[in-house]
Motif scaffolding. Sequence first.
Motif, mmCIF file in Angstrom:
data_model
loop_
_atom_site.group_PDB
_atom_site.id
_atom_site.type_symbol
_atom_site.label_atom_id
_atom_site.label_comp_id
_atom_site.label_asym_id
_atom_site.label_seq_id
_atom_site.Cartn_x
_atom_site.Cartn_y
_atom_site.Cartn_z
ATOM 1 N N ASN A 403 4.334 -6.114 -2.431
ATOM 2 C CA ASN A 403 4.205 -6.949 -3.622
ATOM 3 C C ASN A 403 2.754 -7.168 -4.036
ATOM 4 O O ASN A 403 2.468 -7.994 -4.904
ATOM 5 N N ALA A 404 1.851 -6.457 -3.403
ATOM 6 C CA ALA A 404 0.427 -6.659 -3.669
ATOM 7 C C ALA A 404 -0.074 -5.685 -4.707
ATOM 8 O O ALA A 404 0.550 -4.650 -4.981
ATOM 9 N N ASP A 405 -1.245 -6.015 -5.288
ATOM 10 C CA ASP A 405 -1.879 -5.066 -6.191
ATOM 11 C C ASP A 405 -2.450 -3.905 -5.381
ATOM 12 O O ASP A 405 -2.469 -3.929 -4.139
ATOM 13 N N SER A 406 -2.906 -2.905 -6.060
ATOM 14 C CA SER A 406 -3.348 -1.684 -5.384
ATOM 15 C C SER A 406 -4.494 -1.946 -4.404
ATOM 16 O O SER A 406 -4.586 -1.303 -3.359
ATOM 17 N N GLY A 407 -5.368 -2.902 -4.743
ATOM 18 C CA GLY A 407 -6.497 -3.186 -3.864
ATOM 19 C C GLY A 407 -6.074 -3.775 -2.539
ATOM 20 O O GLY A 407 -6.565 -3.383 -1.476
ATOM 21 N N ASN A 408 -5.147 -4.739 -2.573
ATOM 22 C CA ASN A 408 -4.696 -5.389 -1.344
ATOM 23 C C ASN A 408 -3.575 -4.628 -0.642
ATOM 24 O O ASN A 408 -3.345 -4.823 0.545
ATOM 25 N N ARG A 409 -2.896 -3.764 -1.381
ATOM 26 C CA ARG A 409 -1.771 -3.026 -0.801
ATOM 27 C C ARG A 409 -2.222 -2.202 0.406
ATOM 28 O O ARG A 409 -1.592 -2.236 1.459
ATOM 29 N N GLN A 410 -3.317 -1.486 0.225
ATOM 30 C CA GLN A 410 -3.779 -0.618 1.315
ATOM 31 C C GLN A 410 -4.220 -1.454 2.521
ATOM 32 O O GLN A 410 -3.994 -1.069 3.671
ATOM 33 N N ARG A 411 -4.831 -2.601 2.248
ATOM 34 C CA ARG A 411 -5.270 -3.465 3.361
ATOM 35 C C ARG A 411 -4.084 -3.969 4.158
ATOM 36 O O ARG A 411 -4.095 -3.919 5.398
ATOM 37 N N PHE A 412 -3.053 -4.424 3.465
ATOM 38 C CA PHE A 412 -1.871 -4.912 4.170
ATOM 39 C C PHE A 412 -1.154 -3.781 4.908
ATOM 40 O O PHE A 412 -0.661 -3.971 6.022
ATOM 41 N N LEU A 413 -1.098 -2.609 4.298
ATOM 42 C CA LEU A 413 -0.460 -1.479 4.974
ATOM 43 C C LEU A 413 -1.199 -1.106 6.246
ATOM 44 O O LEU A 413 -0.595 -0.802 7.281
ATOM 45 N N SER A 414 -2.525 -1.137 6.173
ATOM 46 C CA SER A 414 -3.327 -0.773 7.342
ATOM 47 C C SER A 414 -3.120 -1.770 8.484
ATOM 48 O O SER A 414 -2.915 -1.372 9.641
#
Length: 548
Positions: A403-414
């Motif tokens: 549910n995050a924007d593209s900037g935070n999406r990768q951080r949460f996935l990592s």
Amino acid sequence: MANKAAGTIVFFIVMACLTGCDPEALVKRKVPEPIQDLLTLGSAASLKTPLTPEAIQIVSPKKDTVYPSHQPTTFQVNLKAPGDKPFEDPIITWTLFPEGKGQQPLGNGLSLKKKLEPGKYRVEVTLAVKDQKVSQTINFRQAMMMRGKTVLANGKPVAGVELELKDLDENLISKTQSGDNGTFIVEIPSDNPFRLSPSKKKFSFNPLSKVIKYNPEEQIDFTGFEVEISDVLLVASVDATEPALSICPYQELYLKYKLQSDTPPKKIEAQLIQREKESERLHSFEDISTTEKIGEPLKLKAPLLHGPLAPHYRLRLVVTDEHGQKFSMESRDLYSMDMAACIKSKMAQAVALQTKGELEPAIKEYNQVEELYRNVHEPALYTSLMEKLYFNRGLARLALALNADSGNRQRFLSTSSQDFNAVLKLHKNDIEALFYRGLISHLAKGYDPAIQDYTDVLQSDPNYPLITQLRGMAFVGTGVKRNLLSAIYDFGDALRANSSNKDLRKIRAETLKLYAENQNEKDDSVLDSSRIRLPKPEEGLDLQKIRK
């Protein structure tokens, strides 16, 4: 007859001495001593009456008094002869009787000095005059003693300060008080370290206490402030009246206190004190209160304690006034931390938050549990709990990523991938962790590692939900021709398990068409698979399957 003869002799001597001589001196020169005794004109203090112990007055040491062992002790006696004349040629002998040891001669004379070891003693002084002897004895002690002083900041003495001496296990050894000039003497029972603490109503002291070892050359000084800190209490809620004696790191608590001071305080701090032999470690609470009103309860956050836990801690309140002077007070309550109970309690809070969908607060709680885990002595006892933590936090971070924007999406996935890796480090055959790690790679377009994890899941559980469909989608994502054929097989297996899935049937048909159109291409050639309309990998997944 003898008395009559003696009287006659004296009569003639006196008559012969009428012209100015001293009759008594003449008698002593001319008359034999046995006759002198009959005349009561014998030597000084002629001892017509027997010697009694009252003839000896011991001036020092005083009865049942304690003397410092680092200084020589004075042994002094006064003699009181019967009549007005002193004893002639008295012999005074001192004998020492240390407790548990044999007697020791000290010497002779009216006064002498001797340095003694700490201990209990009996001293005997004997007076011998001619053939008569009498003795007196007293008991006294020698001890290791240190001096100190209690004063105000301006140097004015503070009288009546009670000073408690305790061992490092906080057992009370003795008490003493400062005199009118602020000075005090404290007896040190051994060469071990001890803690000395001053106290007086309406006063605070700096330092609050001192660890001391016997050193007769050192003076122990305490500075007093006419400030009273009282009723210090750490409670679980602002309305509570009983202390929260068992606390946990990061726990929010309230500090209640009373402060009487003519100087407004500039800063108030709360600390947990961990005493270690001759030193102490300070653990400061975080002040998260919004009030600045003096006397109002302070809202605090308990500190995380690093290293071995102590059996108990003291609570210290430190006040800094506007002049920069510090004074403090310790509560008598003993506080403790049960790390196992704290970890379980905080873990339950995190699970409850995640169950309600409050993902970020839940992650914060999981993070704090992880911090606590890093400070336990036996981490193996918490393996099962940490598996749950990493798995649940991984799910929470994955849900946030979706549910995050593209900037935070990768951080949460990592960070989510790191959590599932942590689960697999503790339990390498955890199928669910393998699946979600593969899914995260899939979402991040890391198709090859996703395919590997999906394959490992399939080998362990061929019926794992959605696994063949997801691996087929990952094969398509690579665009490699040979992988399209593998995708076709996976989609076929998925359709056999769910033949009514029209969307999947259409995906399989589009994949088969792309493969057929490129039959002449090499197997490792990369094709444009973007025309195959694949669903999002996370569709149909339940990210609320948390472990409790």
